[in-house]
Design a protein around this motif. Structure first.
Motif, mmCIF file in Angstrom:
data_model
loop_
_atom_site.group_PDB
_atom_site.id
_atom_site.type_symbol
_atom_site.label_atom_id
_atom_site.label_comp_id
_atom_site.label_asym_id
_atom_site.label_seq_id
_atom_site.Cartn_x
_atom_site.Cartn_y
_atom_site.Cartn_z
ATOM 1 N N GLY A 179 0.812 -1.200 0.000
ATOM 2 C CA GLY A 179 0.000 0.000 0.000
ATOM 3 C C GLY A 179 0.851 1.257 0.000
ATOM 4 N N THR A 180 0.191 2.392 0.158
ATOM 5 C CA THR A 180 0.907 3.657 0.210
ATOM 6 C C THR A 180 1.681 3.745 1.524
ATOM 7 O OG1 THR A 180 -0.783 4.733 -1.144
ATOM 8 C CG2 THR A 180 0.680 6.169 0.113
ATOM 9 N N LEU A 181 2.937 4.156 1.418
ATOM 10 C CA LEU A 181 3.823 4.229 2.578
ATOM 11 C C LEU A 181 4.257 5.666 2.821
ATOM 12 C CD1 LEU A 181 6.052 1.159 1.646
ATOM 13 C CD2 LEU A 181 4.149 1.186 3.281
ATOM 14 N N VAL A 182 4.566 5.965 4.067
ATOM 15 C CA VAL A 182 5.105 7.277 4.448
ATOM 16 C C VAL A 182 6.473 7.048 5.071
ATOM 17 C CG1 VAL A 182 4.824 9.299 5.930
ATOM 18 C CG2 VAL A 182 2.831 8.315 4.769
ATOM 19 N N VAL A 183 7.484 7.686 4.515
ATOM 20 C CA VAL A 183 8.848 7.531 5.016
ATOM 21 C C VAL A 183 9.319 8.862 5.589
ATOM 22 C CG1 VAL A 183 11.240 7.049 4.391
ATOM 23 C CG2 VAL A 183 9.399 5.664 3.419
ATOM 24 N N MET A 184 9.546 8.867 6.879
ATOM 25 C CA MET A 184 10.008 10.069 7.589
ATOM 26 C C MET A 184 10.919 9.635 8.737
ATOM 27 S SD MET A 184 8.513 12.978 6.353
ATOM 28 C CE MET A 184 8.483 14.136 7.719
ATOM 29 N N ASN A 185 11.983 10.378 8.933
ATOM 30 C CA ASN A 185 12.841 10.159 10.097
ATOM 31 C C ASN A 185 13.321 8.711 10.210
ATOM 32 O OD1 ASN A 185 14.067 11.456 12.365
ATOM 33 N ND2 ASN A 185 12.615 10.451 13.732
ATOM 34 N N ASP A 186 13.713 8.123 9.084
ATOM 35 C CA ASP A 186 14.244 6.754 8.999
ATOM 36 C C ASP A 186 13.202 5.671 9.240
ATOM 37 O OD1 ASP A 186 16.747 7.898 8.565
ATOM 38 O OD2 ASP A 186 17.363 7.727 10.663
ATOM 39 N N GLU A 187 11.926 6.025 9.353
ATOM 40 C CA GLU A 187 10.876 5.042 9.612
ATOM 41 C C GLU A 187 9.946 4.903 8.418
ATOM 42 O OE1 GLU A 187 10.455 5.353 14.483
ATOM 43 O OE2 GLU A 187 9.054 6.477 13.222
ATOM 44 N N PRO A 226 0.732 -4.284 6.618
ATOM 45 C CA PRO A 226 -0.671 -3.926 6.880
ATOM 46 C C PRO A 226 -1.605 -5.023 6.401
ATOM 47 C CG PRO A 226 0.174 -2.716 4.987
ATOM 48 C CD PRO A 226 1.335 -3.454 5.561
ATOM 49 N N ILE A 227 -2.670 -5.271 7.136
ATOM 50 C CA ILE A 227 -3.605 -6.330 6.727
ATOM 51 C C ILE A 227 -4.982 -5.790 6.348
ATOM 52 C CG2 ILE A 227 -2.436 -8.066 8.139
ATOM 53 C CD1 ILE A 227 -4.768 -7.843 10.136
ATOM 54 N N ARG A 228 -5.285 -4.528 6.666
ATOM 55 C CA ARG A 228 -6.559 -3.967 6.234
ATOM 56 C C ARG A 228 -6.516 -3.720 4.717
ATOM 57 N NH1 ARG A 228 -10.212 -2.133 10.293
ATOM 58 N NH2 ARG A 228 -9.694 -3.348 12.156
ATOM 59 N N PRO A 229 -7.660 -3.817 4.043
ATOM 60 C CA PRO A 229 -7.679 -3.673 2.581
ATOM 61 C C PRO A 229 -7.097 -2.333 2.129
ATOM 62 C CG PRO A 229 -9.786 -4.503 3.374
ATOM 63 C CD PRO A 229 -9.006 -4.092 4.585
ATOM 64 N N PHE A 356 -16.447 1.207 7.638
ATOM 65 C CA PHE A 356 -15.560 1.708 8.693
ATOM 66 C C PHE A 356 -14.841 0.570 9.398
ATOM 67 C CE2 PHE A 356 -17.800 5.911 8.737
ATOM 68 C CZ PHE A 356 -16.654 6.688 8.695
ATOM 69 N N LEU A 357 -15.571 -0.503 9.668
ATOM 70 C CA LEU A 357 -14.955 -1.632 10.375
ATOM 71 C C LEU A 357 -14.038 -2.446 9.482
ATOM 72 C CD1 LEU A 357 -18.050 -2.841 12.429
ATOM 73 C CD2 LEU A 357 -16.160 -1.397 13.194
ATOM 74 N N LYS A 358 -14.242 -2.363 8.181
ATOM 75 C CA LYS A 358 -13.437 -3.133 7.231
ATOM 76 C C LYS A 358 -12.084 -2.483 6.957
ATOM 77 C CE LYS A 358 -13.623 -4.854 2.444
ATOM 78 N NZ LYS A 358 -14.485 -4.942 1.234
ATOM 79 N N TYR A 359 -12.088 -1.161 6.789
ATOM 80 C CA TYR A 359 -10.869 -0.459 6.373
ATOM 81 C C TYR A 359 -10.120 0.157 7.567
ATOM 82 C CZ TYR A 359 -12.379 -1.001 1.544
ATOM 83 O OH TYR A 359 -12.731 -1.536 0.340
#
Length: 359
Positions: A179-187, A226-229, A356-359
């Motif tokens: 999925g979409t990832l966010v890379v900040m501060n080495d994480e 991540p395991i959510r759709p 809401f409960l799915k995602y």
């Protein structure tokens, strides 16, 4: 020469040749991934009057080619091509700009010549844009977002390393399908979970369940997934969405007023996220006004203003009787985007709650 010595020498030469073929860079150069860097503005494209200006600067003034030129090391790990789609602070993002960015990312990823996308973005609403892309971009190819808390002109600017790390992640085979990832501060964070938690610190981006992994010396190391759709598993189709319905957020507090809610309804809101105290609590004196709003066909959704945690349906509030919705663990700003997308598919309360409960 002794025949046995000749035999050993031949085996040694063959062994060395096979080893050379197996080592990248000896027999042939390793094929680099093709990454497109999309620039939208933000602090990473900002500049201050002096290097001492860390929090006082003008955002969104440095073009993508100059951002790339400041980090020539990115070209050692990938073939990187830049594209400027916006030049704005992320607080200026709108629904229309979100859709435009998502469509451009989707278009690029359909090309066989593109292996991944990196997006520079202001940190103010980075978590919202990344979550939207996580829900709408139909590709397993890596999409990696980054920003910076300090402009490139500042002492100890964090943007250059964030960019280098983001390109490294986008070029990593391990990032495929996450999925979409966010890379900040080495994480490395999942777009679903990450949020900005501090106005000025470089370690501001946090996920309640921790990062997915780290970037160490230019290498992406993942420890969970991540395991959510998301992305290819998501049911939301950009091709069927011309515009997003208006979904707004109102903040809960002591002695709160209904005025904000009524104004949002009057402005055309199709739903209101109630960012309530604690577990999304609603004061007794606000139950009536919110039911009036629901009676007008506007959806009421309970979330928490605390920043994290699950909002439990029918806990201290009669959600079923009121025909209200509750988020799972989405914060108000992410719940707004999820509901806007959900409303393009259904207006049935039970189905919306399932989403809401799915995602």
């Amino acid at each position: 020469m002794n025949p046995s010595v000749v035999s050993i020498s031949r085996r040694l030469v063959c062994s060395l040749l096979l080893t050379a073929c197996a080592i990248p860079g000896l027999a042939q150069e390793v094929k680099k991934q093709n990454i497109v860097l999309i620039a939208t503005g933000g602090t990473i494209a900002g500049a201050g009057a002096s290097s001492a200006n860390i929090g006082v600067y003008q955002a969104a003034v440095v073009a993508v080619d100059k951002i790339m030129a400041a980090v020539p090391e990115i070209h050692t790990i990938a073939n990187v091509k830049g594209e400027q789609i916006f030049q704005i602070g992320s607080h200026n993002f709108t629904n229309d700009r979100l859709l435009q960015l998502a469509r451009r990312v989707t278009e690029l990823l359909k090309s066989e010549g593109v292996d991944g996308i990196v997006i520079t973005h202001g940190t103010d609403t980075l978590e919202e844009t990344s979550y939207f892309l996580n829900l709408t971009v139909k590709s397993n190819k890596p999409v990696v977002m980054l920003g910076s808390m300090r402009p490139g002109t500042a002492l100890s600017a964090d943007g250059p390393l964030n960019l280098y790390n983001a390109v490294a992640v986008a070029a990593s085979k391990e990032a495929v399908g996450k999925g979409t990832l966010v890379v900040m501060n080495d994480e490395i964070h999942s777009a679903r979970d990450v949020t900005k938690t501090n106005a000025t610190r470089v370690d501001t981006f946090k996920s309640p369940y921790g990062p997915l992994g780290l970037v160490v010396e230019g290498q992406a190391r993942f420890y969970r997934a991540p395991i959510r759709p998301h992305t290819v598993q998501s049911e939301f189709d950009l091709d069927k969405i011309q515009a997003l319905p208006q979904v707004d957020i109102a903040y809960g507090y002591q002695n709160m007023s209904r005025a904000a809610y009524d104004a949002l309804v009057a402005s055309g809101a199709k739903a209101i996220i109630h960012a309530g105290v604690g577990g999304g609590s609603v004061p007794e004196y606000m139950v009536g006004p919110l039911n009036e709003i629901r009676g007008k066909g506007v959806f009421v959704v309970r979330a928490t203003r605390t920043g994290s945690g699950v909002v439990i349906r029918n806990n201290s509030v009669k959600d079923d009787a009121n025909d209200w919705l509750v988020v799972d663990d989405q914060n108000p700003q992410k719940a707004r985007l999820l509901l806007a997308l959900a409303l393009t598919k259904t207006t049935d309360t039970k189905e919306l709650q399932k989403i809401f409960l799915k995602y």
